[in-house]
Design a protein around this motif. Structure first.
Motif, PDB file in Angstrom:
ATOM      1  N   UNK B  56       0.810  -1.213   0.000  1.00 11.36           N
ATOM      2  CA  UNK B  56       0.000   0.000   0.000  1.00 11.36           C
ATOM      3  C   UNK B  56       0.848   1.269   0.000  1.00 11.36           C
ATOM      4  N   UNK B  57       0.296   2.287  -0.602  1.00  9.44           N
ATOM      5  CA  UNK B  57       0.955   3.586  -0.610  1.00  9.44           C
ATOM      6  C   UNK B  57       0.063   4.586   0.094  1.00  9.44           C
ATOM      7  N   UNK B  58       0.672   5.610   0.579  1.00  8.43           N
ATOM      8  CA  UNK B  58      -0.108   6.642   1.241  1.00  8.43           C
ATOM      9  C   UNK B  58       0.542   7.988   0.986  1.00  8.43           C
ATOM     10  N   UNK B  59      -0.288   8.998   0.816  1.00  6.16           N
ATOM     11  CA  UNK B  59       0.256  10.342   0.609  1.00  6.16           C
ATOM     12  C   UNK B  59       0.743  10.897   1.942  1.00  6.16           C
ATOM     13  N   UNK B  60       1.777  11.688   1.907  1.00  3.30           N
ATOM     14  CA  UNK B  60       2.294  12.264   3.139  1.00  3.30           C
ATOM     15  C   UNK B  60       1.335  13.341   3.642  1.00  3.30           C
ATOM     16  N   UNK B  61       1.449  13.640   4.930  1.00  5.08           N
ATOM     17  CA  UNK B  61       0.582  14.658   5.532  1.00  5.08           C
ATOM     18  C   UNK B  61       0.756  15.996   4.816  1.00  5.08           C
ATOM     19  N   UNK B  62       1.985  16.262   4.384  1.00  7.28           N
ATOM     20  CA  UNK B  62       2.285  17.531   3.717  1.00  7.28           C
ATOM     21  C   UNK B  62       1.544  17.625   2.373  1.00  7.28           C
ATOM     22  N   UNK B  63       1.609  16.528   1.612  1.00  8.08           N
ATOM     23  CA  UNK B  63       0.901  16.508   0.325  1.00  8.08           C
ATOM     24  C   UNK B  63      -0.599  16.719   0.529  1.00  8.08           C
TER      25      UNK B  63
END
Lengths: 189, 75
Positions: B56-63
């Protein structure tokens, strides 16, 4: 969550928290470049806002966003193809020296590629897990994602969310128990 | 003998490689005697494997923050 009605409503303020990771996984599996995938998700949200008036409410918000993302992915491939100039197909029939037998047969793909089947299954699994994470309470989903998918240390997660380790483990426990139940039928067999 | 609650707690931390060998031993002994925790532990480990396998991938909080800002600007 509104239920019992046939019409869905758009709630753009919640889009990022609710769908960003789901859409991102969908995009990554298709363009295999994390930055392009991220940009496509961003474009999807903006396109969604612009065409919000066309949303009829027959599909769920997520299905609708995925359909926009699908078009963005296709557009992306069109764009890189036109940059390369006209699509060009070259077949070299006699270039390889070690070829023997029928040329067409040699150039046909394996009928069943084990690797591809595995990739498809993993993608389905990824979407299923992402679905289940989407059903968790927001904070549990966040803790689980940071810890499991981003692989952050307990200390960092606690600092970022301003919670203490015992809070964290309670939330992880609840999240994991819910996920086991949610994935149970299809993936724990 | 540790309680079922403690066993579950160790089992959860074990999924993130945050349980000591001593705790893992305590868990192991508990599981030998407790079917409920044995089943929980099996499922929990399976969940970890599924998550690994799915890659799984996840976007960073910053993105995500940036996305939210852009959405707010547009709407």
């Amino acid at each position: 969550m509104p239920s019992g009605t046939n019409t869905h409503q758009l709630q753009p303020d919640t889009w990022v928290d609710t769908y960003a990771d789901y859409l991102y996984n969908y995009a990554v599996s298709r363009v295999s470049d994390s930055e392009i995938a991220r940009d496509l998700v961003q474009e999807t949200f903006l396109a969604g806002l612009r065409s919000a008036k066309n949303f009829k409410g027959t599909a769920s918000e997520r299905t609708w966003l995925v359909s926009i993302l699908k078009r963005k992915v296709i557009d992306h491939y069109r764009k890189i193809n036109s940059k390369k100039g006209k699509a060009e197909v070259r077949m070299q029939y006699v270039s390889q020296e070690d070829s023997e037998g029928d040329w067409l047969e040699e150039r046909a793909a394996d009928p069943v590629s084990v690797k591809e089947l595995g990739a498809i299954e993993n993608e389905e699994l990824g979407q299923a897990i992402q679905d289940c994470i989407g059903k968790l309470p927001e904070k549990q989903a966040k803790v689980f994602t940071l810890k499991t998918i981003q692989g952050m240390s307990t200390e960092d997660v606690c600092n970022e969310l301003g919670i203490n380790p015992s809070n964290l483990w309670v939330m992880i426990h609840r999240a994991r128990t819910s996920l086991m139940g949610c994935l149970d039928k299809n993936w724990f067999g | 003998m540790i309680s079922c609650e403690e066993a579950a707690h160790i089992c959860n931390r074990k999924q993130y490689k945050e349980a000591s060998w001593r705790e893992r031993l305590q868990l192991f002994l508990h599981i030998l005697a407790c079917k409920t925790c044995a089943s929980f532990s099996r499922k929990n480990t399976r969940l970890t494997r599924l998550c690994d396998k799915a890659g799984l991938h996840s976007l960073s909080a910053k993105d995500k923050e940036e996305m939210k800002k852009k959405i707010q600007k547009e709407s």
